[in-house]
Design a protein around this motif. Structure first.
Motif, PDB file in Angstrom:
ATOM      1  N   THR A 243      27.464  36.250  40.261  1.00 38.14           N
ATOM      2  CA  THR A 243      28.439  35.022  40.435  1.00 38.14           C
ATOM      3  C   THR A 243      29.848  35.237  40.872  1.00 38.14           C
ATOM      4  OG1 THR A 243      28.572  34.391  38.129  1.00 38.14           O
ATOM      5  CG2 THR A 243      26.573  34.035  39.372  1.00 38.14           C
ATOM      6  N   GLY A 244      30.402  36.165  40.642  1.00 38.04           N
ATOM      7  CA  GLY A 244      31.924  36.349  40.780  1.00 38.04           C
ATOM      8  C   GLY A 244      32.353  36.450  42.241  1.00 38.04           C
ATOM      9  N   THR A 245      33.592  36.046  42.224  1.00 36.14           N
ATOM     10  CA  THR A 245      34.188  35.865  43.630  1.00 36.14           C
ATOM     11  C   THR A 245      35.266  36.942  44.055  1.00 36.14           C
ATOM     12  OG1 THR A 245      36.145  34.824  42.518  1.00 36.14           O
ATOM     13  CG2 THR A 245      34.436  33.178  42.881  1.00 36.14           C
ATOM     14  N   GLY A 246      35.170  38.057  43.398  1.00 35.25           N
ATOM     15  CA  GLY A 246      35.791  39.220  43.861  1.00 35.25           C
ATOM     16  C   GLY A 246      35.173  39.740  44.765  1.00 35.25           C
ATOM     17  N   ALA A 247      35.869  41.136  45.200  1.00 30.21           N
ATOM     18  CA  ALA A 247      35.462  41.923  46.132  1.00 30.21           C
ATOM     19  C   ALA A 247      34.187  42.489  45.953  1.00 30.21           C
ATOM     20  CB  ALA A 247      36.501  43.004  46.444  1.00 30.21           C
ATOM     21  N   PRO A 248      33.422  42.987  47.046  1.00 29.25           N
ATOM     22  CA  PRO A 248      31.978  43.345  46.652  1.00 29.25           C
ATOM     23  C   PRO A 248      32.084  44.762  45.775  1.00 29.25           C
ATOM     24  CG  PRO A 248      32.038  43.105  48.802  1.00 29.25           C
ATOM     25  CD  PRO A 248      33.472  42.637  48.376  1.00 29.25           C
ATOM     26  N   GLY A 249      33.335  45.805  46.099  1.00 34.12           N
ATOM     27  CA  GLY A 249      33.417  46.624  45.099  1.00 34.12           C
ATOM     28  C   GLY A 249      33.484  46.604  43.747  1.00 34.12           C
ATOM     29  N   ALA A 250      34.482  45.521  43.368  1.00 36.49           N
ATOM     30  CA  ALA A 250      34.818  45.185  42.115  1.00 36.49           C
ATOM     31  C   ALA A 250      33.588  44.746  41.378  1.00 36.49           C
ATOM     32  CB  ALA A 250      35.802  44.068  41.897  1.00 36.49           C
ATOM     33  N   ARG A 251      32.729  43.867  41.998  1.00 34.45           N
ATOM     34  CA  ARG A 251      31.558  43.097  41.182  1.00 34.45           C
ATOM     35  C   ARG A 251      30.704  44.234  41.150  1.00 34.45           C
ATOM     36  NH1 ARG A 251      30.556  38.540  45.662  1.00 34.45           N
ATOM     37  NH2 ARG A 251      28.545  38.192  44.285  1.00 34.45           N
ATOM     38  N   LEU A 252      30.497  45.196  42.238  1.00 34.63           N
ATOM     39  CA  LEU A 252      29.773  46.375  42.154  1.00 34.63           C
ATOM     40  C   LEU A 252      29.967  47.212  40.674  1.00 34.63           C
ATOM     41  CD1 LEU A 252      26.817  47.789  43.349  1.00 34.63           C
ATOM     42  CD2 LEU A 252      28.593  49.200  44.324  1.00 34.63           C
TER      43      LEU A 252
ATOM     44  N   ALA B 115      35.192  39.814  33.538  1.00 34.30           N
ATOM     45  CA  ALA B 115      35.498  38.755  34.461  1.00 34.30           C
ATOM     46  C   ALA B 115      36.468  39.172  35.254  1.00 34.30           C
ATOM     47  CB  ALA B 115      35.274  37.457  33.628  1.00 34.30           C
ATOM     48  N   ALA B 116      37.561  39.594  34.706  1.00 39.63           N
ATOM     49  CA  ALA B 116      38.805  39.724  35.314  1.00 39.63           C
ATOM     50  C   ALA B 116      38.390  40.740  36.612  1.00 39.63           C
ATOM     51  CB  ALA B 116      39.783  40.385  34.559  1.00 39.63           C
ATOM     52  N   VAL B 117      37.768  41.750  36.308  1.00 41.15           N
ATOM     53  CA  VAL B 117      37.463  42.700  37.392  1.00 41.15           C
ATOM     54  C   VAL B 117      36.407  42.211  38.563  1.00 41.15           C
ATOM     55  CG1 VAL B 117      36.292  44.951  37.964  1.00 41.15           C
ATOM     56  CG2 VAL B 117      37.586  44.778  35.731  1.00 41.15           C
ATOM     57  N   ALA B 118      35.363  41.629  38.029  1.00 44.71           N
ATOM     58  CA  ALA B 118      34.338  40.750  38.942  1.00 44.71           C
ATOM     59  C   ALA B 118      35.124  39.586  39.837  1.00 44.71           C
ATOM     60  CB  ALA B 118      33.252  40.265  38.240  1.00 44.71           C
ATOM     61  N   GLY B 119      36.462  39.269  39.270  1.00 47.21           N
ATOM     62  CA  GLY B 119      37.121  38.199  40.201  1.00 47.21           C
ATOM     63  C   GLY B 119      38.383  38.805  40.883  1.00 47.21           C
ATOM     64  N   HIS B 120      38.436  40.202  40.949  1.00 49.32           N
ATOM     65  CA  HIS B 120      39.572  40.776  41.551  1.00 49.32           C
ATOM     66  C   HIS B 120      39.228  40.801  43.361  1.00 49.32           C
ATOM     67  CE1 HIS B 120      42.671  43.328  42.521  1.00 49.32           C
ATOM     68  NE2 HIS B 120      42.909  44.241  41.478  1.00 49.32           N
ATOM     69  N   PRO B 121      40.038  40.409  43.805  1.00 44.29           N
ATOM     70  CA  PRO B 121      39.952  39.812  45.368  1.00 44.29           C
ATOM     71  C   PRO B 121      40.186  41.040  46.169  1.00 44.29           C
ATOM     72  CG  PRO B 121      42.028  38.976  44.844  1.00 44.29           C
ATOM     73  CD  PRO B 121      41.106  39.342  43.553  1.00 44.29           C
ATOM     74  N   ALA B 122      40.949  42.181  45.852  1.00 41.47           N
ATOM     75  CA  ALA B 122      41.043  43.368  46.762  1.00 41.47           C
ATOM     76  C   ALA B 122      41.512  44.520  45.838  1.00 41.47           C
ATOM     77  CB  ALA B 122      42.292  42.768  47.755  1.00 41.47           C
ATOM     78  N   PRO B 123      40.785  44.907  44.846  1.00 47.07           N
ATOM     79  CA  PRO B 123      41.173  46.146  44.158  1.00 47.07           C
ATOM     80  C   PRO B 123      41.426  47.579  45.045  1.00 47.07           C
ATOM     81  CG  PRO B 123      38.854  46.024  43.758  1.00 47.07           C
ATOM     82  CD  PRO B 123      39.420  44.722  44.639  1.00 47.07           C
ATOM     83  N   ALA B 124      42.464  48.311  44.799  1.00 43.82           N
ATOM     84  CA  ALA B 124      42.672  49.470  45.418  1.00 43.82           C
ATOM     85  C   ALA B 124      41.703  50.638  45.147  1.00 43.82           C
ATOM     86  CB  ALA B 124      43.843  49.992  45.211  1.00 43.82           C
ATOM     87  N   PRO B 125      41.306  51.232  46.173  1.00 45.74           N
ATOM     88  CA  PRO B 125      40.310  52.232  46.236  1.00 45.74           C
ATOM     89  C   PRO B 125      40.599  53.157  45.250  1.00 45.74           C
ATOM     90  CG  PRO B 125      40.594  52.133  48.670  1.00 45.74           C
ATOM     91  CD  PRO B 125      41.661  51.238  47.891  1.00 45.74           C
ATOM     92  N   TRP B 126      41.923  53.670  44.805  1.00 48.40           N
ATOM     93  CA  TRP B 126      42.108  54.520  43.457  1.00 48.40           C
ATOM     94  C   TRP B 126      41.857  53.860  42.295  1.00 48.40           C
ATOM     95  CZ3 TRP B 126      45.142  53.347  39.700  1.00 48.40           C
ATOM     96  CH2 TRP B 126      46.068  52.303  39.837  1.00 48.40           C
ATOM     97  N   GLN B 127      41.920  52.744  42.098  1.00 47.05           N
ATOM     98  CA  GLN B 127      41.368  51.825  40.855  1.00 47.05           C
ATOM     99  C   GLN B 127      40.115  52.116  40.859  1.00 47.05           C
ATOM    100  OE1 GLN B 127      43.927  48.070  42.344  1.00 47.05           O
ATOM    101  NE2 GLN B 127      43.188  47.608  39.897  1.00 47.05           N
ATOM    102  N   LEU B 128      39.201  51.678  41.462  1.00 47.83           N
ATOM    103  CA  LEU B 128      37.775  51.906  41.416  1.00 47.83           C
ATOM    104  C   LEU B 128      37.194  53.543  41.061  1.00 47.83           C
ATOM    105  CD1 LEU B 128      36.426  49.454  44.288  1.00 47.83           C
ATOM    106  CD2 LEU B 128      37.097  48.995  41.861  1.00 47.83           C
ATOM    107  N   ALA B 129      38.205  54.217  41.643  1.00 43.89           N
ATOM    108  CA  ALA B 129      37.696  55.559  41.696  1.00 43.89           C
ATOM    109  C   ALA B 129      38.159  56.215  40.163  1.00 43.89           C
ATOM    110  CB  ALA B 129      38.369  56.428  42.460  1.00 43.89           C
ATOM    111  N   VAL B 130      39.239  55.697  39.773  1.00 49.90           N
ATOM    112  CA  VAL B 130      39.923  56.080  38.428  1.00 49.90           C
ATOM    113  C   VAL B 130      38.858  55.435  37.518  1.00 49.90           C
ATOM    114  CG1 VAL B 130      41.675  55.794  36.773  1.00 49.90           C
ATOM    115  CG2 VAL B 130      42.270  56.437  39.124  1.00 49.90           C
ATOM    116  N   ALA B 131      38.677  54.206  37.670  1.00 46.56           N
ATOM    117  CA  ALA B 131      37.637  53.327  36.663  1.00 46.56           C
ATOM    118  C   ALA B 131      36.393  54.147  36.514  1.00 46.56           C
ATOM    119  CB  ALA B 131      37.522  51.904  37.129  1.00 46.56           C
ATOM    120  N   ALA B 132      35.908  54.496  37.676  1.00 44.73           N
ATOM    121  CA  ALA B 132      34.403  55.209  37.753  1.00 44.73           C
ATOM    122  C   ALA B 132      34.600  56.588  36.667  1.00 44.73           C
ATOM    123  CB  ALA B 132      34.010  55.286  39.090  1.00 44.73           C
TER     124      ALA B 132
END
Length: 257
Positions: free
Chosen positions: A52-61, A124-141
């Motif tokens: 139900t979040g409003t963020g980018a697909p990558g952030a919600r995924l 919730a902060a992540v799921a609502g992120h409209p445009a996380p940088a690819p490096w952020q998602l990679a480092v988080a993973a």
């Protein structure tokens, strides 16, 4: 849905789970189920936020897959202990202190429902992120992989040590337990850093840091290390005192000679 709309649903779901858990512990005199349901509640919260979040697909995924997987692994690990072992010493102490008051236990279980909401805020902060940088998602993973792998390894090493009858009354000093007295707690704390990184640049980015900060405070000063170490000193005495002198408490480092 906005974060303000999501949180009441998360609280309602967690509150219902905790009512069922409270009834379960009444029948079995084992309040350890509260830890299982706290983890399961976070898994459900992560799924709800991702869907139900409003963020980018990558952030919600990231929230829907990684946070849910972490919480479910922890819930299953704790459930295996709760169903096969006597009530944890922390809850036995509470039962004795409260003289078995079920009203106080009910309040305690509902407080845990509020904690589910609190620890949902970084997600919730992540799921609502409209445009996380690819490096952020990679480092988080990467942080997620290291933390979940490390916690699973620490749990397995301790379980293997305890399964050997010759180790009764002794302290595990092998594997990750050689470098930290609580490596499982360290990796649980590290896990929350993944969402702090993923939330950078989000409208509610500051909520991402609640995870590592609040988890550290709980583990270090409230519900984790203090009770665990008190129990270890009662059951292992001087052997554990020697372990305390030589091995870092939480953050891994080389033991003192």
């Amino acid at each position: 849905m906005t974060t303000a709309q999501q949180l009441p649903w998360i609280w309602l779901l967690a509150a219902v789970l905790m009512v069922l858990g409270w009834q379960w512990q009444r029948r079995r005199d084992n309040a350890g189920i509260v830890d299982v349901l706290w983890s399961a509640g976070l898994a459900a919260a992560a799924l709800l936020l991702a869907l139900t979040g409003t963020g980018a697909p990558g952030a919600r995924l990231l929230v829907g897959v990684l946070a849910t997987a972490w919480a479910l692994r922890l819930a299953l690990h704790l459930w295996a202990r709760v169903r096969s072992e006597p009530e944890d010493c922390r809850y036995r102490a509470l039962r004795e202190h409260w003289q078995g008051s079920q009203l106080k236990f009910f309040g305690f279980f509902q407080f845990q429902a509020l904690l589910v909401v609190l620890f949902s805020l970084p997600l919730a902060a992540v799921a609502g992120h409209p445009a996380p940088a690819p490096w952020q998602l990679a480092v988080a993973a990467v942080i997620w992989l290291v933390s979940v792998g490390g916690e699973s390894l620490a749990d397995a090493q301790l379980a293997r040590f305890r399964a050997d009858p010759s180790n009764r009354g002794k302290t595990c000093r092998s594997g990750l337990w050689r470098y930290s007295r609580h490596p499982n707690y360290f990796f649980e704390w590290l896990h929350w850093c993944a969402y702090a990184v993923a939330a950078i640049g989000a409208p509610l980015a500051w909520l991402g840091w609640l995870g590592p900060v609040v988890m550290y405070l709980f583990l270090r000063y409230i519900s984790g290390i203090p009770f665990t170490e008190q129990q270890a000193l009662r059951t292992r005495g001087d052997d554990y005192r020697d372990y305390q002198r030589s091995t870092p408490m939480l953050f891994p480092w080389f033991p003192k000679s």
